[in-house]
Design an enzyme around this catalytic site. Structure first.
Site, PDB file in Angstrom:
ATOM      1  N   ASN A 128      12.426   7.511  -2.053  1.00  0.00           N
ATOM      2  CA  ASN A 128      13.719   6.889  -2.357  1.00  0.00           C
ATOM      3  C   ASN A 128      14.167   7.309  -3.751  1.00  0.00           C
ATOM      4  O   ASN A 128      13.392   7.909  -4.498  1.00  0.00           O
ATOM      5  CB  ASN A 128      13.600   5.357  -2.323  1.00  0.00           C
ATOM      6  CG  ASN A 128      13.584   4.798  -0.899  1.00  0.00           C
ATOM      7  OD1 ASN A 128      13.936   5.480   0.060  1.00  0.00           O
ATOM      8  ND2 ASN A 128      13.169   3.551  -0.763  1.00  0.00           N
ATOM      9  N   HIS A 135       7.689  11.645   8.159  1.00  0.00           N
ATOM     10  CA  HIS A 135       6.549  10.739   8.305  1.00  0.00           C
ATOM     11  C   HIS A 135       5.648  10.865   7.073  1.00  0.00           C
ATOM     12  O   HIS A 135       5.124  11.955   6.817  1.00  0.00           O
ATOM     13  CB  HIS A 135       5.777  11.129   9.569  1.00  0.00           C
ATOM     14  CG  HIS A 135       4.676  10.179   9.916  1.00  0.00           C
ATOM     15  ND1 HIS A 135       4.273   9.148   9.093  1.00  0.00           N
ATOM     16  CD2 HIS A 135       3.891  10.103  11.007  1.00  0.00           C
ATOM     17  CE1 HIS A 135       3.289   8.487   9.656  1.00  0.00           C
ATOM     18  NE2 HIS A 135       3.033   9.048  10.818  1.00  0.00           N
ATOM     19  N   HIS A 138      18.045   3.764   7.252  1.00  0.00           N
ATOM     20  CA  HIS A 138      18.397   5.121   6.807  1.00  0.00           C
ATOM     21  C   HIS A 138      19.223   5.867   7.851  1.00  0.00           C
ATOM     22  O   HIS A 138      19.082   7.082   8.018  1.00  0.00           O
ATOM     23  CB  HIS A 138      17.142   5.942   6.463  1.00  0.00           C
ATOM     24  CG  HIS A 138      16.334   5.397   5.333  1.00  0.00           C
ATOM     25  ND1 HIS A 138      16.490   5.812   4.029  1.00  0.00           N
ATOM     26  CD2 HIS A 138      15.362   4.442   5.298  1.00  0.00           C
ATOM     27  CE1 HIS A 138      15.632   5.153   3.250  1.00  0.00           C
ATOM     28  NE2 HIS A 138      14.947   4.310   3.993  1.00  0.00           N
TER      29      HIS A 138
END
Ligand code: HDE
Length: 716
Positions: A149, A340, A77
């Protein structure tokens, strides 16, 4: 712009960031120590032509800082773009979660970063790839990160395989080729030995991996999570972001061209739309499953290669996200933001999905290298707006100045503070889940069905979507050098759908081989027969799901021309009226028209004042637009016919199934653009002539005319 903006209404996070914003406008240049600099253009030397002096602290400071400007890019990413905005909860989320940010009407500042996965920081936006969709919620109870995603499943089921997957897809290690592409030997070698990837592969080979805009893609948090309500009751949940503008993608041929014409296509699109006030919006939806229903599906809720079809569990919309402010500084915000999945707040909890469990370790660990130490939560973009008090101390670049002598608990000297919070005081209490079992290094048998949902995906696609998947696989596998890998992939595809395998095989000039003796599944080992790795369909599973198709998705039900971009082709001598009336009509519907001509500057027009040209034919291309219109005026059209770039402009718009319109004289350019397979130009669906702007706008609303591709090109 370095000028301080006028004070505007700022949310809690923007106010928080204000302490770190620096406005240089109108100020003296200083060193990092605050000393005003008198001469920043020359280093200090022993004589005008002599050597530079070591004592030149200004030279040393400037160069040293420059030498250390770069930090390691994200291992995955790496290429991303982000924006600020807010999340607003509707009044129905509280029934599922106690989280403060999900209570009715609560507005929470957020920062959202989109990304590609495999490419380096400088790679093209338009690679065939999954897109990251990560949202940081600055809630009153602390930071909650949604790290998802644009595809609802993943390649692997267990985190221990992630380094293998990424090593396989990244450029090959001996020569670092290819950049930001999965079309190479090692990726497909990995896939062909890991059938659990087959469902995800179907998504990645579809146009979902080629979004038209980051504003027109869905977002998913993939894993099953838990929501905990005010009474402590837990439910399973899958999260969805549904884009207000619908799901839209481009064709592979367009993506290839955009990568050259404008590798920043997605970045620019997001930035420009936010600057223009076209704030992108998504609704947050949840599929909620009661704990007692955990085993009622034919697949395992803990398996990240599975979706819950929306026909089985509908999506309930619980809030919306709006992106309304571009960052002030790319590095400080977009590069330094650290997400996270383990950043949760009371009311949200984990499940035992083995992919999620591994991620819970990875994200802090990776920041230690990328951001240089354990204090990355203090970087302004990562800082919580809820106050932080604890006994953690020191480390590289510590910003907080902890006052007092106690840095431990329990303590007597500081009244036993900072103190633990009861649940009623907002303390996070982990959901109590009963777990028992032997320690094993194994995969649950409930994870072995790798083909059923891949087939569900294939069966749910429209004909044109199937054709794009076939073409994508022909391209990707065509780039694989090893025929053995291609053959193995055909065997897997054959398990998904024989038609799919046959069509791909034709393009590769191969026969679909037999699965016998192929050792397809290196994980399950002895159990090599793919037919045995199937589960029974869940009750209510109809073998098809509209939500999986771009064509049939309910998200695309509402059609309009909002934020679409139209190129108006014109040359000197164009008819002003035909340009201006179209422009007006497009703008009224929220679309934008750009004037494209053989040269830049002003366009001489008939029947009006000269018009400012937006792009020359050399600086743009039809792949960057949603539709093309040819202005009227004989001299203009004659001039355009002489320009190969103008002819190609129309030709490609046709090939890419886009709406094309022309004022009466403009039809001549459409004729010039006809090619074998496009004989019906200037006719056919999606082509409006004789200045019928209403029809052109109607066609733009429809979007694409895929039957053109299906009918005018050889069947794949
Ligand atoms: Fe990530 N992933 N990931 N990932 N991921 C990272 O963390 C990782 C996975 C996702 O805009 C890294 O800060 C493991 C699934 C996004 O900054 C790293 C596994 C999903 C982003 C990492 C996965 C994601 C990352 C690299 C398998 C969708 C970008 C830089 C167990 C639900 C966030 C970083 C941003 C980034 C690890 C799988 C989404 C290395 C080990 C599944 C959107 O920690």
């Amino acid at each position: 712009m370095s000028k301080k903006p006028k004070p505007t209404e700022q949310d809690a996070k923007s106010q928080d960031l204000e302490q770190n914003r620096e406005y240089g406008h109108g100020e003296f240049l200083t060193s990092n120590q605050g000393v005003r600099v008198n001469n920043d253009q020359n280093s200090e030397k022993a004589g005008e032509r002599g050597p530079s002096l070591l004592e030149d602290f200004l030279l040393r400071e400037k160069i040293t800082h420059f030498d250390h400007e770069r930090i390691p890019e994200r291992v995955v990413h790496a290429r991303g773009v982000a924006a600020h905005g807010y999340f607003e909860a509707y009044d129905n989320a509280q029934q599922y979660s106690r989280a403060q940010f999900l209570q009715p009407g609560v507005r929470t500042p957020i920062f959202t970063r989109f990304s590609t996965v495999a490419g380096s920081r400088g790679s093209s936006d338009m690679a065939r790839d999954v897109r990251g969709f990560a949202v940081k919620f600055y809630t009153q109870e602390g930071v909650y990160d949604f790290v998802g995603n644009n595809i609802p499943v993943f390649f692997i089921q267990d985190a221990i395989k992630f380094p293998d997957l990424i090593h396989a897809v990244k450029p090959e290690p001996h020569n670092e080729i290819p950049q930001a592409a999965s079309a190479h030997n090692t990726f497909w070698d990995f896939i062909s030995t890991n059938p659990e990837a087959m469902h995800m592969v179907m998504w990645v080979m579809s146009d979902r991996a080629l979004p038209r805009s980051l504003r027109t893609m869905e977002g998913f948090n993939i894993h099953t999570w838990r929501l905990i309500d005010a009474d402590g009751k837990a439910r399973f949940v899958k999260f969805h972001w549904k884009p207000k503008l619908g799901i839209k993608s481009v064709m592979w041929d367009e993506a290839l061209q955009i990568s050259g014409k404008d590798p920043d296509f997605h970045r620019r699109d997001l930035w420009d739309n936010i600057e223009q006030g076209n704030f992108p919006e998504w609704e947050l939806g949840v599929q909620v499953v009661e704990e007692e229903d955990e085993f009622k599906f034919g697949f395992d809720l803990l398996d990240a290669t599975k979706i819950i079809p929306e026909e089985l569990v509908p999506v309930t919309i619980i809030g919306r996200m709006v992106l309304d402010r571009n960052p002030d500084n790319y590095f400080a915000e977009t590069e330094q933001v650290a997400f996270h999945p383990g950043h949760v707040v009371p009311g949200i909890d984990f499940t035992n999905d083995p992919l999620l469990q591994g991620r819970l370790f990875s994200y802090t660990d990776t920041q230690l290298t990328r951001l240089g130490g354990p204090n990355f939560h203090e970087i302004p973009i990562n800082r919580s707006v809820a106050p932080i008090h604890n006994n953690q101390r020191d480390g590289h670049m510590r910003q907080q100045i902890n006052v007092g002598k106690t840095s431990y608990g329990p303590n007597y000297l500081n009244d036993n503070t900072p103190k633990q919070a009861k649940q009623s005081e907002g303390g996070f209490v982990s959901h109590q889940e009963r777990v028992e079992g032997s320690k094993v290094r194994a995969r649950s048998k409930s994870f072995v069905d790798h083909y059923s949902q891949a087939r569900l995906f294939w069966n749910s696609q429209a004909d044109w979507e199937k054709a794009h998947i076939v073409k994508a696989l022909r391209f990707e596998l065509g780039k694989v050098e090893d025929e053995g890998v291609r053959e193995r992939m055909l065997v897997h595809l054959n398990q998904v759908a024989q038609e799919l395998a046959q069509r791909v095989a034709k393009g590769l000039g191969l026969e679909v081989p037999s699965a016998k003796g192929m050792q397809l599944n290196r994980i399950v080992g002895a159990d090599e027969d793919p037919a045995r790795l199937q589960s029974k369909p869940a009750s209510g599973d109809e073998g098809k799901s509209d939500a999986l198709s771009i064509e049939f998705s309910p998200v695309n039900a509402q059609k309009d021309i909002q934020t679409k971009q139209v190129a108006i082709l014109a040359a000197d001598g164009a008819d002003a009226a035909s340009i201006q009336s179209l422009k007006k009509a497009l703008e009224a519907g929220g679309a934008t028209a750009k004037l494209v001509a053989p040269h830049l500057g002003m366009l001489k027009v008939q029947g009006g004042e000269a018009l400012r040209i937006d792009f020359s034919l050399q600086t743009t291309a039809s792949v960057l637009f949603d539709g093309v219109y040819v202005a009227g005026g004989e001299p203009s059209v004659q001039a355009l016919r002489q320009q190969p770039d103008a002819v190609q402009f129309v030709n490609e718009a046709y090939r890419h199934c886009k709406p094309i319109g022309a004022a009466p004289a403009g039809e001549a350019l459409l004729k010039a653009a006809a090619y074998a397979g496009a004989e019906d130009l200037p006719g056919g669906p999606g082509v409006s002539v004789a200045g019928n702007t209403d029809q052109f706008i109607q066609d733009l609303t429809t979007g694409r005319f895929w039957q053109r591709e299906l009918e005018s090109q050889p069947k794949v």
